[in-house]
Scaffold this motif. Structure first.
Motif, short mmCIF file in Angstrom:
data_model
loop_
_atom_site.label_atom_id
_atom_site.label_comp_id
_atom_site.label_asym_id
_atom_site.label_seq_id
_atom_site.Cartn_x
_atom_site.Cartn_y
_atom_site.Cartn_z
N PHE A 257 41.34 43.33 48.06
CA PHE A 257 42.90 43.05 48.00
C PHE A 257 43.50 44.19 46.88
CE2 PHE A 257 46.44 40.73 45.99
CZ PHE A 257 47.04 40.37 47.18
N HIS A 258 44.50 44.96 47.33
CA HIS A 258 45.12 45.85 46.45
C HIS A 258 46.41 46.20 47.18
CE1 HIS A 258 44.24 49.35 48.91
NE2 HIS A 258 42.66 48.98 48.81
N GLY A 259 47.51 46.74 46.56
CA GLY A 259 48.69 47.00 47.00
C GLY A 259 48.70 48.20 48.06
N GLY A 260 47.58 48.85 48.45
CA GLY A 260 47.64 49.99 49.53
C GLY A 260 47.34 49.30 50.88
N LEU A 261 47.03 48.18 50.85
CA LEU A 261 46.69 47.36 52.25
C LEU A 261 47.90 47.28 53.00
CD1 LEU A 261 43.68 45.05 51.03
CD2 LEU A 261 43.51 47.44 52.38
N GLU A 262 47.90 47.16 54.42
CA GLU A 262 49.09 46.62 54.88
C GLU A 262 49.06 45.10 54.80
OE1 GLU A 262 50.89 48.35 57.08
OE2 GLU A 262 49.98 50.26 56.42
N GLN A 263 50.33 44.45 55.11
CA GLN A 263 50.72 43.20 54.76
C GLN A 263 49.59 42.05 55.31
OE1 GLN A 263 54.63 41.94 55.89
NE2 GLN A 263 53.87 39.92 56.19
N ARG A 264 49.24 42.51 56.70
CA ARG A 264 48.52 41.40 57.36
C ARG A 264 47.04 41.58 56.93
NH1 ARG A 264 47.02 41.72 63.67
NH2 ARG A 264 44.99 40.60 63.56
N GLU A 265 46.59 42.86 56.45
CA GLU A 265 45.17 43.04 55.82
C GLU A 265 45.15 42.22 54.34
OE1 GLU A 265 43.64 47.45 57.01
OE2 GLU A 265 45.25 47.35 55.56
N ARG A 266 46.52 42.13 53.66
CA ARG A 266 46.56 41.41 52.41
C ARG A 266 46.47 39.95 52.72
NH1 ARG A 266 51.23 44.67 49.25
NH2 ARG A 266 51.13 43.02 47.96
N GLU A 267 47.32 39.58 53.49
CA GLU A 267 47.02 38.02 53.79
C GLU A 267 45.86 37.63 54.58
OE1 GLU A 267 50.21 37.26 56.94
OE2 GLU A 267 51.66 37.83 55.28
N ALA A 268 45.06 38.52 55.31
CA ALA A 268 43.74 38.00 55.72
C ALA A 268 42.78 37.88 54.69
CB ALA A 268 43.30 38.95 56.78
N ALA A 269 42.85 39.05 53.33
CA ALA A 269 41.86 39.25 52.37
C ALA A 269 42.07 37.73 51.72
CB ALA A 269 42.25 40.29 51.81
N LEU A 270 43.41 37.47 51.28
CA LEU A 270 43.60 36.25 50.52
C LEU A 270 43.17 35.05 51.11
CD1 LEU A 270 47.18 37.08 48.58
CD2 LEU A 270 44.82 37.17 47.69
N TYR A 271 43.58 34.89 52.58
CA TYR A 271 43.16 33.70 53.26
C TYR A 271 41.66 33.28 53.23
CZ TYR A 271 43.52 30.04 56.56
OH TYR A 271 43.56 28.83 57.37
N ARG A 272 40.61 34.52 53.41
CA ARG A 272 39.24 34.42 53.39
C ARG A 272 38.78 33.86 52.18
NH1 ARG A 272 36.51 39.19 54.33
NH2 ARG A 272 34.76 37.81 55.05
N PHE A 273 39.54 34.34 51.03
CA PHE A 273 39.02 33.92 49.88
C PHE A 273 39.42 32.39 49.55
CE2 PHE A 273 39.64 33.87 45.02
CZ PHE A 273 38.16 33.96 45.06
N SER A 274 40.48 32.07 49.90
CA SER A 274 41.14 30.66 49.36
C SER A 274 40.47 29.71 50.27
CB SER A 274 42.73 30.74 49.69
OG SER A 274 43.14 31.03 50.88
N ASN A 275 40.16 30.13 51.64
CA ASN A 275 39.43 29.15 52.40
C ASN A 275 37.90 28.91 52.27
OD1 ASN A 275 38.46 30.96 54.33
ND2 ASN A 275 39.78 30.64 55.82
N GLY A 276 37.45 29.73 51.41
CA GLY A 276 35.97 29.75 51.21
C GLY A 276 35.08 30.44 52.31
#
Length: 437
Positions: A257-276
């Motif tokens: 996760f970093h600021g250079g990723l596209e919005q959907r990539e960032r959302e997917a990264a956080l979602y995978r982490f938060s849901n285990g």
């Protein structure tokens, strides 16, 4: 305070939240709250605010300014989970303003969570009626200033003529409250508990690396931590990608996760982490603020925080509310703990292990339909159970976006579900279903 909402959330208010609610509901003054990261500031201002807004009106009554889109999205989700009856919407860059305007007209939110630049855009285009807005909240106002939003916030204040109350919140003290905020009589609440703002529930460890390149020590540390959730912080985007690639090569399940990723990539990264689905998040300091992920066990500083404030916010990702957590500093040759780290620490020792990285219990599926297609969480559950052969207990967190959906399911069921649902329809519509990796 609405006890039904508190019961639904399963929480009781801490001292900071009670004092904030009392100041908002009973003083008529502007409120400034300084309290450590993870102490529940979002609930602190939302719980009293929803009692002051009119859910029967279609007018936009409150604006919450936030420094980034992740906090806008998460704050809107917090309000949604509260079930207050109020409609809200996050407003942020990275997608067309015109598309947001169409949603604004449909949703008619009473409260918006907005980044300063995007809110200015809507105000300039008269997409929002500024006359009806009575409440202004600036969450993480120190970060808004640090990000250089002074001019944008000043412009917003000039365009909101009828603000009656202001609430400012932060985990660290800003040198000054900007004059353009024009706060009148204020209640100042300071709940920073000690010099470092690091709760006693967090244990601090050092891990020594004999090499300047600390990847091998990081690998051994993560092996020793098993399936516990961990955020690895680095200071540069390319370092994040290098580290994530290294860990993936060794079999770890990682999101980055970093600021250079596209919005959907960032959302997917956080979602995978938060849901285990991915127990490890490798990130820049972008993940040190505005992420409401309740169960982060470990914070690992691969690169040292550049400032004391950065340290406070990184460590604040763990031990949220009353939970416990650990933070690790990886020390290369000739590296020592920063001077601002005065908390007692101990050397972390781990034995050489030959076992493989722990696999996550869950995995994330992408479904190519969302709110625009009138898809609900119950539709997703029904589809996965009826067509995918899952039990409801094998389905985890579901997040229905405008045009697609993320859903967590048991990792061991992914191939079977994708096979069984191939060519099937959800609510009569054909869709794509694939694993997010």
């Amino acid at each position: 305070m609405n006890n039904d909402i508190l019961c639904k959330l399963g929480i009781s208010l801490n001292a900071m939240q009670e004092a904030t609610a009392d100041a908002v509901l009973h003083t008529g003054k502007d409120v400034v709250v300084m309290s450590p990261t993870g102490s529940g500031k979002t609930y602190a201002y939302l719980l009293p605010l929803i009692e002051r807004l009119d859910a029967s009106s279609d007018d936009l009554q409150a604006v919450v300014l936030v420094p980034g889109r992740e906090l806008a999205l998460q704050s809107a989700n917090v309000l949604k989970d509260m079930g207050s009856g109020l409609r809200s919407m996050p407003l942020y860059g990275g997608r067309p303003t015109m598309e947001e305007h169409r949603v604004l007209r449909d949703v008619k939110p009473q409260i918006v969570f907005a980044t300063p630049g995007r809110l200015n855009d809507h105000l300039d285009k008269s997409n929002i009626n500024a006359e009806t807005i009575k409440w202004l909240v600036i969450d993480e106002f120190d970060k808004c200033l640090e990000f250089g939003f002074q001019d944008e916030m000043m412009s917003i204040l000039c365009k909101l003529p009828n603000i009656e109350r202001r609430i400012l919140l932060s985990a660290t003290e800003s040198e000054t409250i900007p004059k353009f905020v024009s706060m009148g009589r204020t209640v100042q609440l300071d709940y920073r508990t000690d010099e470092e703002n690091i709760p006693d529930r967090i244990r601090l460890y050092t891990v020594t690396s004999p090499e300047r390149d600390k990847l091998e020590v990081l690998r051994k540390l993560l092996l020793s931590l098993g399936d516990k959730s961990s955020i690895v912080f680095l200071n540069y985007r390319d370092s994040v990608e290098r580290t994530a690639s290294y860990l993936k090569e060794y079999g770890f399940t990682v999101s980055w996760f970093h600021g250079g990723l596209e919005q959907r990539e960032r959302e997917a990264a956080l979602y995978r982490f938060s849901n285990g689905s991915a127990p490890i998040l490798v990130s820049t300091d972008l993940a040190s603020r505005g992420l409401d992920i309740p169960d982060v066990d470990n914070i690992i500083h691969y690169h040292f925080p550049e400032t004391e404030d950065s340290y406070v916010h990184r460590v604040g990702r763990t031990a949220r509310w009353d939970k416990e957590g650990r933070t690790f500093f990886l020390l290369g040759p000739e590296e020592h703990l920063p001077e601002y780290v005065s908390k007692e620490h101990e050397e972390y020792h781990f034995t050489e292990s030959s076992h493989k990285p722990a696999l996550p219990r869950m995995a994330t599926l992408y479904i190519g339909k969302g709110k625009k297609d009138k898809i609900s969480k119950m539709d997703i559950v029904g589809f996965l159970c009826k067509k995918g052969g899952l039990k409801s207990s094998e389905i985890g967190k579901i997040d229905v976006k405008e045009r697609f959906t993320y859903v967590a399911i048991l990792r061991t069921k992914v191939k079977e579900v994708i096979s069984l649902t191939k060519g099937e329809k959800i609510k009569g519509i054909r869709t794509i279903l694939e694993e997010v990796k």
